[in-house]
Structure formats: C-alpha cells, structure tokens
Scaffold this motif. Structure first.
Motif, PDB file in Angstrom:
ATOM      1  N   ALA A  93       0.833  -1.200   0.000  1.00  0.00           N
ATOM      2  CA  ALA A  93       0.000   0.000   0.000  1.00  0.00           C
ATOM      3  C   ALA A  93       0.867   1.249   0.000  1.00  0.00           C
ATOM      4  O   ALA A  93       0.645   2.193  -0.763  1.00  0.00           O
ATOM      5  CB  ALA A  93      -0.934  -0.002   1.206  1.00  0.00           C
ATOM      6  N   LEU A  94       1.905   1.248   0.844  1.00  0.00           N
ATOM      7  CA  LEU A  94       2.792   2.418   0.898  1.00  0.00           C
ATOM      8  C   LEU A  94       3.524   2.597  -0.422  1.00  0.00           C
ATOM      9  O   LEU A  94       3.723   3.717  -0.897  1.00  0.00           O
ATOM     10  CB  LEU A  94       3.799   2.261   2.046  1.00  0.00           C
ATOM     11  CG  LEU A  94       3.217   2.372   3.450  1.00  0.00           C
ATOM     12  CD1 LEU A  94       4.277   2.081   4.483  1.00  0.00           C
ATOM     13  CD2 LEU A  94       2.625   3.752   3.679  1.00  0.00           C
ATOM     14  N   ALA A  95       3.914   1.462  -1.041  1.00  0.00           N
ATOM     15  CA  ALA A  95       4.643   1.552  -2.300  1.00  0.00           C
ATOM     16  C   ALA A  95       3.776   2.109  -3.414  1.00  0.00           C
ATOM     17  O   ALA A  95       4.274   2.661  -4.387  1.00  0.00           O
ATOM     18  CB  ALA A  95       5.170   0.168  -2.690  1.00  0.00           C
TER      19      ALA A  95
ATOM     20  N   TRP B   6      -2.034   7.211   6.815  1.00  0.00           N
ATOM     21  CA  TRP B   6      -3.430   7.050   7.206  1.00  0.00           C
ATOM     22  C   TRP B   6      -4.198   6.236   6.167  1.00  0.00           C
ATOM     23  O   TRP B   6      -5.007   5.379   6.505  1.00  0.00           O
ATOM     24  CB  TRP B   6      -4.090   8.414   7.408  1.00  0.00           C
ATOM     25  CG  TRP B   6      -5.581   8.331   7.456  1.00  0.00           C
ATOM     26  CD1 TRP B   6      -6.463   8.903   6.598  1.00  0.00           C
ATOM     27  CD2 TRP B   6      -6.375   7.607   8.404  1.00  0.00           C
ATOM     28  NE1 TRP B   6      -7.752   8.586   6.932  1.00  0.00           N
ATOM     29  CE2 TRP B   6      -7.725   7.791   8.044  1.00  0.00           C
ATOM     30  CE3 TRP B   6      -6.081   6.798   9.504  1.00  0.00           C
ATOM     31  CZ2 TRP B   6      -8.770   7.213   8.752  1.00  0.00           C
ATOM     32  CZ3 TRP B   6      -7.126   6.227  10.202  1.00  0.00           C
ATOM     33  CH2 TRP B   6      -8.450   6.441   9.833  1.00  0.00           C
ATOM     34  N   GLU B   7      -3.923   6.486   4.878  1.00  0.00           N
ATOM     35  CA  GLU B   7      -4.622   5.722   3.833  1.00  0.00           C
ATOM     36  C   GLU B   7      -4.272   4.237   3.936  1.00  0.00           C
ATOM     37  O   GLU B   7      -5.141   3.375   3.790  1.00  0.00           O
ATOM     38  CB  GLU B   7      -4.247   6.270   2.451  1.00  0.00           C
ATOM     39  CG  GLU B   7      -4.926   7.592   2.166  1.00  0.00           C
ATOM     40  CD  GLU B   7      -4.245   8.382   1.055  1.00  0.00           C
ATOM     41  OE1 GLU B   7      -4.817   9.398   0.627  1.00  0.00           O
ATOM     42  OE2 GLU B   7      -3.133   7.997   0.628  1.00  0.00           O
TER      43      GLU B   7
ATOM     44  N   ILE C  65      -5.861   3.544  -3.849  1.00  0.00           N
ATOM     45  CA  ILE C  65      -5.365   4.865  -3.498  1.00  0.00           C
ATOM     46  C   ILE C  65      -6.145   5.897  -4.306  1.00  0.00           C
ATOM     47  O   ILE C  65      -6.283   5.750  -5.516  1.00  0.00           O
ATOM     48  CB  ILE C  65      -3.883   5.027  -3.918  1.00  0.00           C
ATOM     49  CG1 ILE C  65      -3.057   3.834  -3.513  1.00  0.00           C
ATOM     50  CG2 ILE C  65      -3.319   6.319  -3.367  1.00  0.00           C
ATOM     51  CD1 ILE C  65      -2.875   3.691  -2.066  1.00  0.00           C
ATOM     52  N   PRO C  66      -6.637   6.909  -3.660  1.00  0.00           N
ATOM     53  CA  PRO C  66      -7.229   7.976  -4.452  1.00  0.00           C
ATOM     54  C   PRO C  66      -6.127   8.758  -5.167  1.00  0.00           C
ATOM     55  O   PRO C  66      -5.587   9.721  -4.624  1.00  0.00           O
ATOM     56  CB  PRO C  66      -7.962   8.821  -3.407  1.00  0.00           C
ATOM     57  CG  PRO C  66      -7.372   8.471  -2.100  1.00  0.00           C
ATOM     58  CD  PRO C  66      -6.725   7.135  -2.232  1.00  0.00           C
TER      59      PRO C  66
ATOM     60  N   ARG D 132      -4.036  17.692  -0.419  1.00  0.00           N
ATOM     61  CA  ARG D 132      -5.168  17.273   0.402  1.00  0.00           C
ATOM     62  C   ARG D 132      -4.882  15.995   1.182  1.00  0.00           C
ATOM     63  O   ARG D 132      -5.160  15.890   2.373  1.00  0.00           O
ATOM     64  CB  ARG D 132      -6.365  17.048  -0.533  1.00  0.00           C
ATOM     65  CG  ARG D 132      -7.656  16.648   0.147  1.00  0.00           C
ATOM     66  CD  ARG D 132      -8.786  16.625  -0.867  1.00  0.00           C
ATOM     67  NE  ARG D 132      -8.441  15.815  -2.043  1.00  0.00           N
ATOM     68  CZ  ARG D 132      -8.516  14.476  -2.062  1.00  0.00           C
ATOM     69  NH1 ARG D 132      -8.921  13.824  -0.998  1.00  0.00           N
ATOM     70  NH2 ARG D 132      -8.194  13.804  -3.142  1.00  0.00           N
ATOM     71  N   ARG D 133      -4.284  14.989   0.502  1.00  0.00           N
ATOM     72  CA  ARG D 133      -4.103  13.702   1.163  1.00  0.00           C
ATOM     73  C   ARG D 133      -3.083  13.782   2.279  1.00  0.00           C
ATOM     74  O   ARG D 133      -3.276  13.235   3.360  1.00  0.00           O
ATOM     75  CB  ARG D 133      -3.684  12.659   0.136  1.00  0.00           C
ATOM     76  CG  ARG D 133      -4.796  12.330  -0.849  1.00  0.00           C
ATOM     77  CD  ARG D 133      -4.260  11.528  -2.024  1.00  0.00           C
ATOM     78  NE  ARG D 133      -3.418  10.445  -1.562  1.00  0.00           N
ATOM     79  CZ  ARG D 133      -2.327  10.036  -2.193  1.00  0.00           C
ATOM     80  NH1 ARG D 133      -1.956  10.599  -3.309  1.00  0.00           N
ATOM     81  NH2 ARG D 133      -1.616   9.046  -1.717  1.00  0.00           N
TER      82      ARG D 133
END
Lengths: 317, 280, 362
Positions: free
Chosen positions: A204-206, A212-213, C7-8, C80-81
């Motif tokens: 996800a980070l990559a 937070w996302e 991911i947006p 924003r993110r």
C-alpha cells in the motif's frame, strides 16, 4: 504388525527397564490432574452459587427485599449494570483503537515498548484506587461539564439533570469504567494491528498511500474483528467491575437514563459489595442469586467474544 | 539406575570412552512409515553397515528425513505417526513392544538440521546434557573427562576450553553444530544419525563437519541425510537414493550401493538422472 | 481487501498535489506540527488568561484548533491527502495523550494525598484501639501478604502444570474444553469469585464465617487462569528443536519437560506470575465479603477475620469516624502503598523478562 505410539513412552506401555516410566506417569498425571482440577473449580463456582442462591429463588416474593419478588429486585440492578457498562464501552472503544494504533503505527519504535508498558500499568491499578480517584478528582472536575450539559442539552433524556453537585453520577462511573477497560480493548487490538502482514502494508505504501490511507485500507479491515472481540472482553470486565462503581455512584435505586443526576440505579456488583457485609439470613441468598445472574451475563458475553476470536483465527488460516 | 542393560555408558567404571571399535549395524526390513493414514515411506529394506558413513540422498519430500527419524523412534513423537516393519540394531528389534523408545534413543543419537544447543545451559552442561538430564550420578572428574573427550572428538575443545561455563548459544553456527555433535557423542551411542547437519552452515564450517564425520566413523555407525550431492560423494562410503513417483505417493528406496558406484555407474536410470542433475 | 480503488490517485486537475521539482520540495519541516501545537496553546492560553482560565478548555481547544491548523497548512503546501494524514496523526497522538491523563492524574493524586501519612508509625502499628489519628497498616499488610501468598502458592503449581498439560500433553476433548473454560474463567467478575468462596465455606461453617483463607480461595479463581494463559504462551515459544534434541539424547519426556522446556521458559513464566500477583493483590470486592475487616494483627488464615490493604483502604474511606480526616488520610496512604507494590511487581517482572528472557526472542 503396526505400532502406534503417539508420544514417547506413553503410560500404559508394557513394563520397561528404567525408572523414567514411573516418572513419566507421575508427571503427566499431575498435569492432567491440574487441568481437571481447573474444570472442577469452574463447575464448583456455578454449583455452589446455585446452592446458596436456591433459598432466594424458591422464597415467596414478599420475603425478598422490596417485597415484589426476586425478578423485580434484580431487574433494576441489571439495568444499572448494563447502562454503566454500555456507557463505558462507548467511551472506551474509540479511545482504545486510537491508543492501539498510536503504539503500533504512529509512535517511534524506540518508545512504543515503553508506551505499551504504561498502558498495561493502567490495567494493573487496583479498581478501588480508580474509585478513590473518581470520587476525589474526576467527579468534581466534571461538575462544570454536567451543569453545562443540564443547562444546554437538558432536553436529551441522558442529560435531564438536575446535575449532581458532588459528581457521584452514572457519567463519572462510566468514564472511570472506560479508563479501566481501555487497556483490555487496546491490548487485543494492538496485538492484531501489529500482526497485519507487512507485505500488505508495504505494498500500500509503495503505491503511494499516505500512512493514514494505508491504515484505513489495510490495518483497520484486518483488525476489525479483533476490535469487536476486545470490546466484548472489555464489556465483560465492565459488567463485573465492583469497587469503582461502589465508591463513586450515589444510589437511589430507580430505573433512569439520566446520567448526570445524583439519583442513579445501582449495579449488581456494587449492590453486593455495599449490602453484603451488613446482610444476614435470606438477604445473603438474594445477593448470591443476583451474583449468579451477573455470572451468567458475563459468561455469555465472554463466550461470545471467544467465538468471535475463534472465527477470526479460522478466517486467517 | 541405568535404564537398559545395554546402556553403553558404564558410569561407575570411569571414562572408558572407546577410541576405535566395532559399532553396531542396522537391518531394516519391510519398513512402512505413516503420518496418520498417509503412507510416507514404503517398503524399505536395507542394511546399514557398522563403522561406515551411509548417506541418504533424494529430492525434497522423498521421505529420507522421515526414514532417518524412524531409525531412532523420533518419528513417533509426531501425533498420529506410526511405523510398521522391523528395524534391528545388531539383531534386536527396536520396535519390539518390550523395547523402550527412550533407551533406543540413547543407543542411536541424532544431530539436527539447525544447531540447537540448550539456551539455558553452558558449553560444559550442553556437552554433558545427555548424562545430566538423566540424573546420572558421577564424580566431577569423570564428568570432566567425558566432556573433554567429547569436545576433542568434535574438534571443538581448543576453541571452547576457556569458556566452558559460557552459554552454548554464544558460539558461532559451526561451533554450535559441533557442540551438538559433542553432545550426541558424549552419551556414547552406537549409531549417529545426522539430518542435513550442514544445511545451516557456511562452506568452511561445512568442511570442518565433513572432516569430523570422516573421523567419527572410527567409533560410530553414521547415517547422514543430505541435500548436497557433493557432500554425499565426499563424505560417505555408501549412498542410498530415495525417490517418489509423484506427490501423494510414498517415498521408496531406489538404490543402495557403494558411493563410488552410485555416482559413477548407478544401476537405475532414476538414480543416474538424479546424480547427474537432470532431475530433482 | 475491498475492490475500491486502493489509493485515491490525484485527479488531473489536482496537479498541485504532485511535486514539481523533486520529492524533497514542499514539505512541512519536522518541527512544523510541534510549532503549531505550541503556538495554539500559547495564544489560546493568553486569551483564556484574560477571561476565565480553565485547564480542560485549554487542552481541548488546543488539540482541536491545532488539528485544523496543521490541516490547513499542509493543505496549502503538501496537498489534500498529506494534509488529512497529518490531521489524523495529530488526532491519534492527542487521543493517546488524553488516555494517559487519567494515569498521570491518578498517580499524582495518590502520591500527593497519600504522602502525609507515610511515616514509621503507619508501617509499624495496627489499628488496634486506634480512634481518630495515628494507627497504621501493619495488620492489613500482613493480611495481604498471607492471603495473596496462599493464593499464589496454590495457583502457581496448578496453573503451570495445567499449561504443561495443554501444551505438552493435551489432546482431544479435554484439551479443547480446558482451553475454552480457562478463557471463560479469565472473565469471571471478581465479586462472583468472592461469592463462590463465601458459598463454599458457608455450606460447611454457616453464613457468618469469615477467614483469611476464604479470600485466598477467591483469589485463586482469579489467578489460576492468568497463570495458565501466560505460561502456555511461554511454552509455545520454546522451539521444538530443543525438545527433539533432548529426546534424541535418550531423555524421557517428563525429564525433557521438567529440565529443558520449563527452565528455558522460566523467565517468562516468572514474569507472568509476577504480573498475575500484581493483578490480584489489589482485588477488593472478593475480600470484602470473605475475609471481613479487623483492626488487629491476625496471623492465622484459618481462624477469624483478617484485614488486608484493599479492604482497609475501602473501610477507612467509606466508614470514616468523626472527624473524618485521619481516616481519609489513612485510606490514601494505604492506596499509595498498594500502587507502590503493584509498580514494583511490574518493574521487577519487566526487568526479569528483559534480563533473562532474551534468548528466545532472537
């Protein structure tokens, strides 16, 4: 010829040279005996409570304090118990998730260990001391807030007022219970949060996700049922918590949702602790009967929590 | 006090540690090895010669480690595992009902894939673990002699003689494995089983262990499972090749012969494919 | 995982989200959030000082305004993110700090209120013939030591052996039942454990019975499942290779468990036991209804009432004499002693697991 030997030198094999056969049998006997003893102990808890509660269950209703029978004696107490525990769980769960996340994903690695130690310490402080703190510090500190709530939000049944001037309210009891169960909920949540597969988190980070996302997409879904299970363990603890409520709550016995007045329903546990030392005769049996009800409620909640945890383990494997 | 009449350590008579001598042979007949209902190794019949190094090779999952563990009744420690057939140690069936698995393991020692010294024990205590854990009463100087002999035998004495009281887990990987070999030999077994003893070690430590194996066969019958065919070719006298048909089938012993013959002129096509690297 | 877009990703129109010349540009410096919080606190504190100062309002106001502040700042230069991420980080950190306030406040309160009676007399005298000032906790401390000690002596062997059964021997129905019911047992309310001990003894000795050992029985019900759980956890991390190595040396199963497995797990087991003692030593409710209160030293747990620290604390606070101050002071001082005991147990447990428990964690 086929030989099946699931363990080394299981008891029951033919006599053999040496002394370790006897040692093995004694040692495994002690181990099994301890296990059986624990099961017997738990059964004993249920049986002895039932025996001592029996006179109250079979007594005619006018012999029970209040004069309306056992059910109407216990019902308001059960209500108070559930109300206080619900309030505690509503306050504690969001905080506990934040605490767990902070330790697992936000705090620097070096201090995370120490922080989780502090949270564990929160769980080890004796409940009577929470009670003292609640009545001496938290209650008075929340009086301005409850007065404000009564003045401005009095139309909501919870804040009907009149606000207690001593702080010995259901709200304060709920907050103290929340502080007490927070470490339990957060410990279960933290464990699972830290076990979130690194691969998922890193991918996800990559992809460019912010921290937070990543947490929202990977960690929280992964830990969802742990939070549910932890909350139920916390609920079980809050339902049975005695001393903090005994000390803090000023009791009048009615059934009310008003959280900030000085007329509060008692809880089963607090009622036992308050009345037991001065009781005799059938009154003791009545209190034990109420304890049996509490035992049944917490047992049900805990078994539900374990079922949730077990199901999650199955899902993972 | 001692567990079996055939107990190889004459505790009372001082350290009569064998330097050379005839170790025992193993005869395996019609051995089937199960995990629950699953037949993992089928119908193995072989003779393991005394004072020789027998290497067992074969691809992963062919049952060679399972077979090795059935030679000292370690296999049955896994829940549901069982064995049928016979394994004779110098003619005595180790699976006979009157035979105690614990005393079997005292005569047939084992060294494992990754070094596993006991973390709570010192180098000295690790070496003497087999004696100490069985509460053998022994004079201190007897014990000292046995420990020194075992550590010398494992080529470890010079490296650890100044830190015998330090934890065994503080040694390097190769030293730890030699410590485990010393621990296994200190109880004076007749047979030493080695389950991929070098797979966790670097090449230099591996060579040290191989030299050691060459020397140990003077005293013990050695069976070694290895993934490494060069190791089998270098270190063993006799080589057995295990294989499976396809996954789900039991492993079987394809061929057992002099190591030179297995690697130069095997009787079976499968063996030739395997040792020449065409398969597995 | 959910099928929504992971991911947006920035929309075409949001080019300002993308770094223009390099990834290091356009970042709020590391000290940024701290400055926002400190600045907000200073300004708000000044404003409140002019009107009516209120600590709670200052703290909550600072948290909420800073979260907005850092969001806006990051929104302007990081996008924003990133801004939302910073707001969440500050929010979670604040919630953690909020959760720690009770701990700090509680420790401060107990220490400041309890210190006034921490003197020699407090530790060397009982409450025998004491009315009003003076008196001490000697009888209660001895009672707590005896009651908790008996409970520990009974619970530890049973708990450890049951864990040995569960992890080394157990199979089939008994294992599953025991695992389940030990879990259930950890959730028994302490007052119910007390009622059980009372019911058990009342059947044989009549309802007026109060003894120290009754309290120990109640504490056993609470302590055993904790010991079983923590011991089982420790046995689980002992590598199987050690058990196999021992078996391969011709060591029998019970010697392997007793001399290899248990010693290897010992540091963890001791840690678990100390934490379990810390957990039960302050239990009040079960003792209130089983041991009763008593003002003199009683060394015999099998005869008569036996006071102890938690019950002493409760009674001094709940049933003060006139004037109440000496009673309330004694309650706080006893609470301080209790907390000190719990803290020491915690610290020693942590020391043991750090100092001796490292071999297995590597």
């Amino acid at each position: 010829m086929k030989q099946t030997s699931p363990t080394a030198s299981v008891p029951g094999e033919p006599a053999k040279p040496g002394t370790h056969g006897v040692g093995d049998r004694i040692f495994s006997g002690l181990a099994i005996g301890s296990g059986v003893f624990i099961l017997a102990l738990l059964a004993g808890v249920a049986i002895f409570l039932l025996i001592e509660a029996w006179p109250a269950i079979t007594a005619s209703s006018d012999e029970i304090p209040g004069g309306d029978g056992l059910v109407s004696y216990i019902a308001p107490l059960a209500f108070g118990t559930v109300l206080a525990a619900t309030l505690a769980i509503i306050l504690a769960v969001p905080m506990a998730v934040a605490v767990a996340l902070f330790i697992s994903h936000f705090a620097p690695r070096r201090v995370a260990d120490t922080l989780s130690y502090l949270v564990d310490l929160l769980a080890a402080i004796p409940s009577i001391i929470y009670g003292l703190w609640g009545i001496a510090v938290l209650g008075p500190a929340l009086v301005p807030l409850t007065e404000w709530l009564a003045d401005n939000l009095g139309f909501i049944p919870f804040f009907e007022g009149p606000a207690s001037t001593t702080g010995r309210t259901m709200l304060v009891a709920g907050v103290v219970l929340a502080v007490m169960i927070l470490p339990i909920v957060s410990a279960v949540a933290r464990e699972v949060f830290t076990q979130t597969p690194r691969g998922l988190q890193e991918s996800a980070l990559a992809l460019g996700a912010t921290r937070w996302e990543m947490i929202r997409m990977v960690v929280l879904p992964f830990g969802k049922s742990a939070v549910v299970a932890g909350s139920m363990l916390g609920l079980g603890r809050a339902l049975g918590e005695t001393m903090a409520v005994t000390i803090i709550l000023s009791v009048s016995g009615g059934v009310t949702f008003n959280l900030i007045s000085s007329d509060n329903p008692s809880t089963i546990a607090a009622n036992i602790a308050l009345d037991f030392p001065e009781s005799s005769g059938l009154d003791i049996n009545v209190l034990i009967a109420s304890g049996l009800v509490l035992f049944a409620i917490t047992l049900a909640v805990n078994m539900l929590a374990r079922a949730v945890i077990e199901r999650q383990k199955l899902d993972e494997s | 006090m001692t567990a079996a009449a055939a107990d190889p350590v004459p505790a009372k008579n001082g350290p009569t540690v064998r330097t050379t001598g005839v170790a025992k042979r193993i005869d395996v007949a019609d051995l089937n090895i199960y995990y629950g209902a699953f037949l993992a190794v089928k119908d193995v019949t072989m003779r393991i010669q005394p004072n020789k190094v027998t290497a067992l090779i074969g691809s992963s999952g062919c049952g060679k480690s399972t077979f090795l563990r059935s030679l000292n009744r370690m296999h049955e420690l896994i829940p549901g595992a069982s064995v049928e057939g016979s394994v004779l140690l110098d003619g005595r069936d180790i699976y006979s009902p009157s035979m105690d698995p614990v005393s079997v393991r005292r005569q047939i020692g084992m060294v494992f894939q990754s070094p596993n010294p006991f973390p709570t024990m010192s180098v000295y205590d690790n070496t003497a673990a087999g004696l100490k854990l069985n509460s053998k009463r022994m004079k201190r100087d007897q014990m000292d002699a046995i420990v020194e002999k075992a550590l010398r035998g494992a080529h470890l004495w010079d490296e650890v003689k100044d830190r015998l009281d330090k934890p065994g887990s503080g040694l390097s990987g190769g030293q730890q494995q030699r410590l485990c070999i010393a621990r296994a030999t200190a109880v004076e077994p007749d047979v030493l089983l080695m389950d991929e003893p070098c797979s966790a070690l670097d090449p230099i430590a591996t060579l040290a262990i191989e030299d050691l194996i060459e020397e140990l066969k003077q005293k013990f019958t050695i069976v070694i499972v290895t993934h490494n065919m060069q190791q089998a070719a270098r270190a063993s006298d006799i080589t057995g090749f295990f294989n499976i048909g396809q996954s789900g089938d039991p492993g079987i012993l394809i061929e057992l012969d002099e190591t030179d013959k297995i690697f130069s002129n095997p009787a079976h096509k499968e063996t030739e494919d395997y040792v020449s690297g065409r398969f597995g | 995982m959910n099928p929504d877009p992971l991911i947006p990703f920035p929309e075409v129109g949001e080019a300002d989200n993308l770094p223009e010349s390099g990834p290091t540009d356009n970042r709020i410096p590391t000290w940024g959030p701290w400055v926002v919080v400190a600045g907000t606190a200073a300004v708000l504190g000044g404003l409140l000082a002019l009107t009516a100062f209120n600590l709670a309002l200052l703290i909550f106001g600072t948290v909420i305004i800073s979260i907005f502040g850092i969001y806006l700042w990051a929104r302007l230069i990081e996008g924003r993110r990133q801004a939302f991420d910073r707001a969440v980080t500050l929010g979670v950190t604040s919630l953690f700090a909020l959760a720690m306030i009770p701990l700090v406040s509680l420790l401060y309160t107990v220490v400041s209120k309890g210190l006034s009676r921490i003197d020699a007399e407090f530790f060397t005298s009982s409450m025998r013939n004491v009315i009003g000032e003076g008196g001490g906790i000697l009888h209660a401390a001895i009672g707590t030591f005896i009651i908790t000690g008996l409970a520990t002596l009974a619970s530890v062997p049973v708990g450890i052996m049951a864990a040995v059964y569960l992890h080394e021997y157990g199979k089939g129905k008994l294992k599953r039942a025991l695992t389940f019911f030990v879990d259930v047992m950890t959730g028994i309310p302490s007052i119910v454990a007390g009622l059980f001990a009372f019911a058990l003894f009342a059947i044989f000795f009549g309802p007026g019975i109060r003894m120290g050992v009754m309290g120990s029985v109640a504490l056993c019900v609470l302590m055993i499942p904790i010991v079983v759980r923590s011991t089982e956890e420790m046995l689980r991390i002992v590598p199987d290779g050690l058990r196999e190595a021992s078996y391969a040396l011709g060591v029998s199963k019970w010697r392997t468990v007793a001399k290899v497995v248990l010693p290897t797990a010992m540091a963890g087991i001791v840690t678990g036991v100390m934490l379990a003692v810390a957990r039960i030593i302050g239990e009040t409710a079960p003792l209130l209804i089983t041991t009763g209160a008593f003002s003199s030293v009683n060394l015999n747990p099998f005869s008569g009432r036996m006071d102890n620290l938690p019950v002493f604390t409760y009674n001094q606070y709940k049933n003060p004499g006139v004037p109440p101050e000496p009673y309330i002071d004694r309650a706080w001082a006893a609470a301080l002693v209790l907390i000190a005991i719990v803290m020491v147990l915690f610290l020693v447990a942590r020391f043991i697991s750090r100092r001796y428990g490292t071999e297995l964690r590597r």
